[in-house]
Design a protein around this motif. Sequence first.
Motif, PDB file in Angstrom:
ATOM      1  N   LEU B  98       0.829  -1.208   0.000  1.00 57.48           N
ATOM      2  CA  LEU B  98       0.000   0.000   0.000  1.00 57.48           C
ATOM      3  C   LEU B  98       0.864   1.257   0.000  1.00 57.48           C
ATOM      4  O   LEU B  98       0.611   2.204  -0.753  1.00 57.48           O
ATOM      5  CB  LEU B  98      -0.921   0.002   1.227  1.00 57.48           C
ATOM      6  N   THR B  99       1.928   1.247   0.848  1.00 57.83           N
ATOM      7  CA  THR B  99       2.796   2.431   0.916  1.00 57.83           C
ATOM      8  C   THR B  99       3.477   2.676  -0.420  1.00 57.83           C
ATOM      9  O   THR B  99       3.543   3.811  -0.903  1.00 57.83           O
ATOM     10  CB  THR B  99       3.859   2.238   2.008  1.00 57.83           C
ATOM     11  N   SER B 100       3.957   1.576  -1.034  1.00 57.12           N
ATOM     12  CA  SER B 100       4.632   1.747  -2.317  1.00 57.12           C
ATOM     13  C   SER B 100       3.670   2.288  -3.356  1.00 57.12           C
ATOM     14  O   SER B 100       4.021   3.174  -4.147  1.00 57.12           O
ATOM     15  CB  SER B 100       5.198   0.416  -2.803  1.00 57.12           C
ATOM     16  N   ALA B 103       3.120   5.931  -2.782  1.00 54.54           N
ATOM     17  CA  ALA B 103       4.272   6.719  -3.226  1.00 54.54           C
ATOM     18  C   ALA B 103       4.289   6.817  -4.741  1.00 54.54           C
ATOM     19  O   ALA B 103       4.542   7.880  -5.318  1.00 54.54           O
ATOM     20  CB  ALA B 103       5.568   6.083  -2.718  1.00 54.54           C
ATOM     21  N   LEU B 104       3.979   5.677  -5.396  1.00 53.12           N
ATOM     22  CA  LEU B 104       3.957   5.660  -6.866  1.00 53.12           C
ATOM     23  C   LEU B 104       2.899   6.624  -7.386  1.00 53.12           C
ATOM     24  O   LEU B 104       3.131   7.389  -8.335  1.00 53.12           O
ATOM     25  CB  LEU B 104       3.671   4.243  -7.351  1.00 53.12           C
ATOM     26  N   ALA B 105       1.724   6.616  -6.740  1.00 56.74           N
ATOM     27  CA  ALA B 105       0.640   7.499  -7.178  1.00 56.74           C
ATOM     28  C   ALA B 105       1.051   8.958  -7.023  1.00 56.74           C
ATOM     29  O   ALA B 105       0.816   9.788  -7.912  1.00 56.74           O
ATOM     30  CB  ALA B 105      -0.623   7.212  -6.370  1.00 56.74           C
ATOM     31  N   LEU B 106       1.693   9.259  -5.884  1.00 50.37           N
ATOM     32  CA  LEU B 106       2.125  10.642  -5.632  1.00 50.37           C
ATOM     33  C   LEU B 106       3.077  11.131  -6.714  1.00 50.37           C
ATOM     34  O   LEU B 106       2.886  12.194  -7.302  1.00 50.37           O
ATOM     35  CB  LEU B 106       2.857  10.698  -4.293  1.00 50.37           C
ATOM     36  N   VAL B 107       4.109  10.303  -6.959  1.00 53.79           N
ATOM     37  CA  VAL B 107       5.126  10.717  -7.918  1.00 53.79           C
ATOM     38  C   VAL B 107       4.545  10.690  -9.331  1.00 53.79           C
ATOM     39  O   VAL B 107       4.798  11.585 -10.144  1.00 53.79           O
ATOM     40  CB  VAL B 107       6.369   9.814  -7.791  1.00 53.79           C
ATOM     41  N   GLY B 108       3.735   9.646  -9.618  1.00 50.91           N
ATOM     42  CA  GLY B 108       3.171   9.510 -10.958  1.00 50.91           C
ATOM     43  C   GLY B 108       2.283  10.679 -11.327  1.00 50.91           C
ATOM     44  O   GLY B 108       2.321  11.181 -12.457  1.00 50.91           O
TER      45      GLY B 108
END
Lengths: 495, 165
Positions: B98-100, B103-108
Motif C-alpha cells: 500500500l505504501t509503495s 508513493a507511486l501514485a504521488l510521484v506519478g
Amino acid sequence: MIHFQAADVAALAPEILLSAGAIVLMVTEVFLRGERRGYQALLTAAFAAAAFEAFAAQSGNPPRAIFGGFAVQDGFATFAGAVVCAGLFATALIGAGFLRPRAAERGEFYALALLAAVGMCLLVRGADLLFVFVALELMSVSTYALVAYLRVGTRPSEASFKYFILGAFSSALFLYGTALCFGATGRTSLSGIAAAGGGRLLLAGLGLILAGLAFKVAAVPFHMWTPDVYEGAPTPVTAFMAVGVKAAAFAVLVRILLSAFGARPFAAAWQPLLEALAVLTMFGGNLLALGQRSVKRMLAYSSVAHAGYLLVAVASTARTGRAAAAAVRGEAVTGLLFSLAAYTATTAGAFAALAAFERLSGSEPQPWDLDRFAGLAKRRPWAAAATAMLMLSLAGIPPSAGFVGKLLVFRAAVDAGLVPLAILGVIASLIGLYYYLRVVVVMYMEPAPAGAPVSPPSWPTDLTLVATAAIVLLIGIGPGPLTAAAAAATGLLGG
Amino acid sequence: MIETVLFWIFAVLAVLGGAGVVLSRSPLNGAMSLVGAFFALAGLYLLLSAQLLAALQVLVYAGAIMVLFLFVIMLLNVGADEVRQERIGPIRGGVATLTSLAALALVGREFLRIRFPFARPPSDFGTVAAVGRVLFSDFTLPFEATSLLLLAGILGAVVVAKGKI
C-alpha cells in the motif's frame, strides 16, 4: 563570474577557523614522536573559543544571504553556531581528561571533532536543501568515526555499527525528501520552495525530511539507537552528540520548517505532527529513564526527553491563524534557543561528571552504574556539589538554567494555544524528577562501597564540571542576559 | 530516428538492470545488474550530449563504487544461499504494498502534470567547461563543504581501520 563577495567569506570566519584547527591538528600529529600530546585538547579548545568569538562578533549584523543563497548569516545561525562552539570547547576538555589515562589521545580525535563542528555550524546556516545535506553529512560522517574511536569490547563496536547504519539510513530519508521537494517545486532553496508551494508531493517530501531529522535529534519513535550508542561511545563523544548534534539538528529543523514550510497550509500540517512527536518523546524518554541503573544510559534517555521539550518549542512556532502570531513565534524561538544553550551547558557538565567518575579499565561489561556515585559527597565534595547542581538543572528545579528554559518553552506553548501540550510537558518533567534526584540521593546519602576504586582526577574534566555547574547556576539566578541574547537572535532570514 | 532507437535500447536496459537488482537472489548478480543499469544511464546522458556526466557515471559509479561493492561481496563470499530467506507476513506485505502504491501514485501524478517539450538546455550543457564554471562560481560553498566532507571521510576511515588507537 565570481558570484560571492569578500563579505560572504568573512561571514564564514567561524567555520574557516574551525577547519584550520582541524587541519593543524591533523598535520602536526604526523610529525609527533613522543607522547606529549597535551597541547591538542587545549589547541582544540582555543580554536573553539576563537570560533565562538567570531560568532559573537557577528551577532549584531543584519540578516542576509551569502554565497548565492546557499547559506545565510542571521542571528539565529549565529546563536546556534555559538552554542555548538561552546559544546566543542567542553568536549575538548572532557576529551583531554578521558583519553589520556586510556593512552588514546591522538590528533585525529580532535580533528574529527573540529570537522564535525564545521558541519554543525554550516548546518545551522544552510538555506538550501542540497547544501544542508552536505553539511549534515559532514557532521554525521565525523561523528560516526568519533563513535568508533575507541572500540574496546562488544558494546562500543555495536554502538559504532548501529549509529553508522541508522545514521546512513536517516540521511537517505532526508535525501529522498529533498528529491521529492525538488520534484514538486523544481527548487532546492528554502525560499524557492516557499515561493513555489505545492501539493501532496511536497508534503511527502517534508514528511521524509522530518523523519530524517527526527533520527538525528533522537525523537521517539526514532530513538531506538540512542541508549546503545550513547552508552557505547566514548564519553566525550557522547557529550558532543548530546549537545552539538542535537543543537545543530534542531536549528536546521526550525529553519526548514519556518523558511520553506512556514505558510499556513503547511504549518497546519506539521504542527499536530510535531505535537504528537513532542508528547511521545517527552513521555517515552522520561518513562524509559526511570528503570536505568547505568547513569550513562539514564542520561541518554534524559537527552531523548529533552528533545521532547525542545519539540514543544518547535511546535509552538507554527503560524496558524491566531492573532499576534509573530510575537508568539518570536517567543517560541527565544525559548528554543535559550533551552538549547541551557541544555548544552547542563549536559556537557553532566557528561563531564560521568567522565570524572567513570571506571578506567576497558574490561567489560562496563557498568557506568549508579554505585559509582555512592558516597561521592564525602570523597569529592566539590565535584559532588557540581553534579548535584547539574542534575537539578536537568530536572528543571529553580534556580537553574534548565528551569528557566522549560519555563520559557512552556509559556510559549501556552501563548501559542497549545495548553494541553504544556500541561503534558510539566507532567513529564515531574516524572523526570525521580531519576535525576536519585543520583543526588546516592551521592549524598549512601556510603561508599568498601574498596571503591578512585578514578584519577583530571583537571580539564573537573574544570568543565565545576564551570558548567557555576554557569548553570548563574543563568538560573540571572537569566536576563542570555534571554536577551536569545530574543535578539530570533531574526530568521525568510522566516 | 537513430536517437529514438538508441533511447529505447538504453531505457529498456536501464529498467531491466534496475529490476535485476531487486529480483535476483544472488548478491553478485544484483551488483552486476546495477553495473548494467549504470552503463545504460551513461548512454542516456550521452544522448543528452552531457559527455562529462556520462564519463563520470561510468568512472565513478560503474567503476569505483561498483568495484567496491563487488569486492565486499567476494571478500565476504556471500552466495545466494547465505541470504536469509524470510517469509513476509500478510500484514507487513500489505502495508509495504500500500505504501509503495501510494508513493507511486504521488510521484506519478506529478509526472503526468509535466508539460513537454522542455526548454532546450544551453548548447554547452554538460560539458567539462560548463560544469567547471558552475562548480567554481555558483556552487563554491557546497563544493568546498564537500571537500571537507571527503577529508572527514578519509580521516574517519583511517581511525576506524586502525586496529588499535
